[in-house]
Design an enzyme around this catalytic site. Structure first.
Site, short mmCIF file in Angstrom:
data_model
loop_
_atom_site.label_atom_id
_atom_site.label_comp_id
_atom_site.label_asym_id
_atom_site.label_seq_id
_atom_site.Cartn_x
_atom_site.Cartn_y
_atom_site.Cartn_z
N ASP A 174 0.87 -1.16 0.00
CA ASP A 174 0.00 0.00 0.00
C ASP A 174 0.92 1.23 0.00
OD1 ASP A 174 -2.22 1.69 0.31
OD2 ASP A 174 -2.16 1.51 2.50
N ASP A 197 -1.97 -0.96 5.71
CA ASP A 197 -2.34 -0.53 7.06
C ASP A 197 -3.83 -0.52 7.31
OD1 ASP A 197 -2.69 1.71 5.36
OD2 ASP A 197 -2.56 3.06 7.07
#
Length: 202
Positions: free
Chosen positions: A10, A174
Site C-alpha cells: 500500500d 495498514d
C-alpha cells in the site's frame, strides 16, 4: 519470507506516513465544513471516493467541491488541502524498496487519486529524483482501475494483470479490511501501523 516472490505494498500509511487530521484541517480551512465526515484514513466518502474510483475527473472534483463549499476555491488551494495527507516519505523506506527489488517483484496497490499521483509520479517524489514508478515493477491505482480496496475487483485485476501467484505474495497494508481481503485471495499479509518501521519482517 520463505517461498515469497512478490511483495505488494500500500502507499499511504505504509510507504508514506499519513496525517489525516492535517488534511481535514486544510479542507475545513478552505471552506469544506464536512471534511471530517468525507475524509477517512482508509476509504473516502462522497466525491472524494468518486475521485479515487475514477468515476469523476480531477476537474469535475474541483467543481463539485466548490459547490459543496458554496464558493470558488482555486485548484491550487484544493491540491494544498489534499497534500495535507502527506506527512513524510521516509528515505529509509525508499532505500528498503531498492534493496527488496533486487530479490522480489514489487507492486503498489493503492487507493489514491490523480492529485496525489501528479506529485508521486514525478522526480519530486524522492530526494534522489526518482518517481514512485521507479521503485516498483508496476503501480495498481484505484482511480485507474475503477475500484478501491477492499473491493474484490481491484485485487482480481492486479492478480490477473501481473500474473502473480497469491500464495507466493506478501501484501503489506495498514487497512484491516484491505488485509482481510488480501488474505481471502490467498496472500500472506502484514498490517503495519501508520508510519511504522516494519523492516524487521524482512
Amino acid at each position: 519470507m520463505d517461498n515469497i516472490k512478490n511483495i505488494v505494498f500500500d502507499l499511504g500509511g505504509v510507504i508514506i506516513t499519513l496525517d489525516r487530521d492535517e488534511a481535514v484541517r486544510r479542507f475545513i480551512e478552505i471552506g469544506v465544513d464536512s471534511a471530517e465526515d468525507l475524509l477517512d484514513a482508509y476509504h473516502q466518502k462522497g466525491i472524494f471516493l468518486e475521485l479515487e474510483e475514477g468515476k469523476i475527473s480531477k476537474e469535475n472534483f474541483y467543481e463539485q467541491l466548490r459547490q459543496i463549499a458554496g464558493k470558488d476555491i482555486a485548484a491550487e488551494k484544493i491540491d494544498y488541502a489534499w497534500f495535507g495527507f502527506i506527512k513524510e516519505t521516509p528515505a529509509y523506506k525508499l532505500e528498503m524498496l531498492e534493496e527488496l527489488a533486487k530479490k522480489y517483484k514489487l507492486y503498489l496497490l493503492s487507493n489514491t487519486n490523480p492529485v496525489i499521483m501528479s506529485w508521486a509520479r514525478t522526480p519530486q517524489f524522492s530526494e534522489k529524483g526518482k518517481s514512485l514508478d521507479q521503485y516498483f515493477d508496476k503501480l495498481y491505482l484505484s482511480y485507474e482501475i475503477g475500484y478501491t480496496k477492499p473491493h474484490d475487483k481491484i485485487y482480481e485485476f492486479m492478480i490477473q494483470d501481473s500474473g502473480l501467484i497469491p500464495s507466493e505474495t506478501l501484501f503489506i497494508d495498514d487497512g484491516p479490511a484491505n488485509i482481510i481481503a488480501g488474505e481471502k485471495f490467498g496472500m500472506k499479509t502484514y498490517l503495519p501501523k501508520n508510519g511504522e518501521d516494519f523492516r524487521h519482517i524482512f
